[in-house]
Design a protein around this motif. Structure first.
Motif, PDB file in Angstrom:
ATOM      1  N   ARG A 100      -5.743  -0.985   4.426  1.00 28.14           N
ATOM      2  CA  ARG A 100      -5.981   0.290   5.127  1.00 28.14           C
ATOM      3  C   ARG A 100      -5.405   1.432   4.293  1.00 28.14           C
ATOM      4  O   ARG A 100      -4.210   1.447   3.971  1.00 28.14           O
ATOM      5  N   THR A 144       0.830  -1.203   0.000  1.00 30.35           N
ATOM      6  CA  THR A 144       0.000   0.000   0.000  1.00 30.35           C
ATOM      7  C   THR A 144       0.855   1.240   0.000  1.00 30.35           C
ATOM      8  O   THR A 144       1.952   1.270   0.537  1.00 30.35           O
ATOM      9  N   GLU A 158     -12.714   4.231   9.254  1.00 29.01           N
ATOM     10  CA  GLU A 158     -12.205   3.966  10.599  1.00 29.01           C
ATOM     11  C   GLU A 158     -11.251   5.113  10.942  1.00 29.01           C
ATOM     12  O   GLU A 158     -10.103   5.125  10.497  1.00 29.01           O
ATOM     13  N   MET A 212     -14.765  -0.483   1.263  1.00 27.68           N
ATOM     14  CA  MET A 212     -13.983   0.059   2.365  1.00 27.68           C
ATOM     15  C   MET A 212     -14.897   0.893   3.257  1.00 27.68           C
ATOM     16  O   MET A 212     -15.749   1.641   2.779  1.00 27.68           O
ATOM     17  N   ARG A 262     -11.402  -5.376   4.089  1.00 24.66           N
ATOM     18  CA  ARG A 262     -10.879  -6.655   4.587  1.00 24.66           C
ATOM     19  C   ARG A 262     -11.200  -7.754   3.576  1.00 24.66           C
ATOM     20  O   ARG A 262     -12.340  -7.876   3.135  1.00 24.66           O
ATOM     21  N   GLU A 297      -5.955  -7.179   5.864  1.00 27.30           N
ATOM     22  CA  GLU A 297      -6.569  -5.858   5.984  1.00 27.30           C
ATOM     23  C   GLU A 297      -5.963  -4.889   4.979  1.00 27.30           C
ATOM     24  O   GLU A 297      -4.749  -4.848   4.791  1.00 27.30           O
ATOM     25  N   ASP A 333      -8.918   6.819   8.271  1.00 31.13           N
ATOM     26  CA  ASP A 333      -8.640   5.837   7.210  1.00 31.13           C
ATOM     27  C   ASP A 333      -9.927   5.231   6.680  1.00 31.13           C
ATOM     28  O   ASP A 333     -10.984   5.303   7.306  1.00 31.13           O
ATOM     29  N   TYR A 334      -9.774   4.620   5.524  1.00 28.71           N
ATOM     30  CA  TYR A 334     -10.798   3.698   5.020  1.00 28.71           C
ATOM     31  C   TYR A 334     -10.177   2.299   5.037  1.00 28.71           C
ATOM     32  O   TYR A 334      -9.014   2.127   4.643  1.00 28.71           O
ATOM     33  N   VAL A 335     -10.968   1.345   5.484  1.00 30.51           N
ATOM     34  CA  VAL A 335     -10.431   0.001   5.691  1.00 30.51           C
ATOM     35  C   VAL A 335     -11.288  -1.030   4.971  1.00 30.51           C
ATOM     36  O   VAL A 335     -12.518  -1.023   5.096  1.00 30.51           O
TER      37      VAL A 335
END
Length: 580
Positions: free
Chosen positions: A526, A26, A494, A491, A501, A524, A497-499
């Motif tokens: 993130r 990332t 959080e 996403m 999974r 994950e 951030d955008y998360v």
């Protein structure tokens, strides 16, 4: 642990251990949107449960004149309305594929099929030659009949795979519709050794000692201590025989479990034509019965409970039912006579022990067939006629369908089918239906991807292999890169951030047919919210490191978005230590 398992532990060990590297490549990405990805998958849906029903009259002939109204079907005791119905026969398949079949005239015009909706499903048959539990002469006699059956029945929609087992599982030929290739693979079995002869020899030596003890008791009734030594020796040998046979049985059933896994996720009808001289429900049962009878010692019969392995067969049948696999079993020993079990044994075995032994090896074949909706070909030397029943099941049956609302979890349902107005008919069908969760279905599809290319990739997953690097004298480390567009996964916010999974599923299979266990890894994704706009135009990467031996491989990957529950599949074929 079988040789097969040992090899694959080395082959794919880093997938399960510290070598499994899931590195998210990332970069800082912003997101102006609270969620992306595909539409949500609906896990609580209405699905059709299809049950194939074989109806036979008192003579064992197929009954082809029934209609939808003749049948009643129940799930867990509740009557279910039949929404789909088809009465299929061989003429229908001949016309549907326009394929001439030896001895069957092509029907003109097309035969009428009583159906609300007919879906022609592929038929996958694995011919499984269990050399470890076969005598070579028995095997070769059966294979003559099997080869003739292949010549007459390998046509669309049938596909055949040939596998063998002799302490390790070997794919002799992957699924094909090429008759000469199947015949050649079966011919190659003629020169293979068989393990049952060794087991017969060990059994006969113990029976010889039993008879020797009885003779000495008659000739020298006063030789108590000497006879006691022989008595204890026989008892130890008998238990050692049962222990060894029990160990071999576990490996044999383990190989069948692995074979069933080959069918995971495959659409259509799935069958195993299993050829052996039988498998013991209770290892050593015939010797234990013989000992109890000859020595008038009923206490030794308690060993029958100790060596009862029926639970292993129940587990195997449950696994087959979970994958929709039917067992068609052949006892290659043929017609069992109530006489001496071997010409090598100069003493006559007790008839009660012979009966126990015969049933012990045949009951397992009957059980697997009955529990999975197949048939057992036992106590006959006419294997051609037995295989005709298998042919009838391939092409002449009723397909009943009913709808259920899936629960979203893994559940086993009991099925019962009745024909109230015709109690004289004999019905066979699978008596269990396994409802599978989405994740279980994804796992099945990943395993299927090792054999068949699964054409479902909405998340645009890509898999590439880097250059293998030598890790030891006979092993290479292979870097694998899995990637997908970030916009294809959902996403959620959080903090800053955008998360997202995802769950990654990976399995490997070499071109000899040896297969790893399926590996599952949660990961994950993130992304800083401020960088999402750029991120959604790029791909997210996951890196794997595989430790492999020389050979060709298929690696099957499945990726599931845990938020939307959408899944994608991708297969990669590559070679290690070879010029290809």
């Amino acid at each position: 642990m079988t040789l097969f398992k040992r090899m694959m532990t080395i082959l794919i060990a880093v997938l399960a251990g510290p070598g499994l590297v899931l590195a998210g490549n990332t970069k800082p990405y912003p997101t102006p949107k609270p969620i992306g990805g595909l539409s949500f998958a609906d896990e609580t849906t209405v699905t059709v449960v299809n049950v194939d029903v074989f109806v036979r009259d008192k003579k064992g002939n197929p009954v082809e004149s029934l209609t939808k109204d003749d049948f009643r079907i129940f799930q867990d005791g509740t009557p279910m309305p039949i929404t789909n119905f088809a009465a299929l026969n061989r003429d229908f398949f001949v016309h549907a594929f326009q394929t001439p079949i030896p001895g069957v005239a092509t029907p003109t015009p097309a035969p009428e099929v009583t159906a609300t909706k007919v879906q022609i499903k592929p038929i996958y048959v694995i011919i499984y030659i269990d050399n470890m539990n076969l005598r070579p002469l028995d095997r070769n006699r059966v294979l003559r009949a099997v080869k003739q059956w292949v010549r007459e029945n390998l046509h669309p929609p049938v596909h055949i795979m040939v596998v063998s087992y002799n302490r390790s599982l070997k794919v002799e030929l992957p699924f094909t519709q090429d008759i000469p290739e199947v015949i050649s693979a079966l011919e190659a079995q003629k020169m293979r050794t068989g393990g049952r002869q060794t087991r017969d020899s060990d059994r006969n030596e113990i029976i010889d000692l039993m008879n020797q003890y009885i003779d000495e008791e008659h000739e020298r009734p006063g030789a108590g201590s000497q006879n006691a030594v022989l008595y204890n020796q026989i008892l130890r040998l008998m238990q050692s025989f049962a222990d060894e046979e029990s160990s071999d049985l576990r490996f044999a059933l383990g190989a069948l479990q692995e074979t069933i896994q080959t069918f995971s996720g495959l659409p259509g009808r799935k069958m195993i034509l299993y050829v052996s001289d039988g498998l013991p429900m209770a290892p050593g049962a015939d010797l234990i019965q013989q000992f109890a009878s000859m020595f008038q010692n009923s206490s030794v019969l308690t060993l029958l409970g100790r060596y009862d392995r029926s639970q292993l067969f129940r587990s195997l049948a449950a696994r087959a039912n979970s994958q929709g696999v039917a067992f068609y079993t052949i006892d290659a020993a043929g017609l069992q006579m109530q006489s001496d079990i071997s010409a090598e044994n100069r003493f006559t075995s007790r008839l009660d022990a012979i009966g126990v032994g015969t049933n012990n090896y045949q009951d397992s074949l009957r059980y697997l067939a009955n529990e999975t909706g197949g048939q057992a070909i036992v106590n006959t030397n006419n294997f051609h006629k037995g295989l005709e029943k298998f042919t009838a099941d391939l092409f002449t049956y009723y397909s009943l369908g009913y709808t259920i609302t899936t629960s979203g979890g893994d559940r086993i349902h009991r099925i019962k089918v009745e024909i109230p107005d015709h109690p004289e008919y004999k019905l066979r069908y699978r008596r269990r239906y396994v409802e599978k969760s989405l994740e279980t279905r994804v796992e099945d599809m990943v395993v299927t991807g090792l054999v068949f290319d699964v054409k479902k990739n909405p998340m645009q997953v890509d898999v590439t292999a880097g250059t293998p690097a030598p890790a030891s004298a006979d092993q290479w480390t292979v870097p694998i890169h899995v990637s997908f567009p970030l916009r294809k996964i959902a996403m959620l916010p959080e903090g800053d951030d955008y998360v997202g999974r995802v769950v990654l599923f990976v399995a490997a299979r070499d071109h000899k047919g040896d297969q790893s266990d399926l590996q599952r890894q949660e990961h994950e994704v993130r992304i800083p919210a401020k960088d999402y706009e750029k991120a959604k135009r790029e791909r997210f990467g996951i890196d794997l490191s595989l430790l492999m031996k020389k050979g060709g491989y298929n690696v099957s990957v499945g990726l599931m978005d845990q938020i939307t529950r959408q899944a994608s599949y991708k297969r990669l074929t590559f070679y290690v230590g070879l010029d290809k």
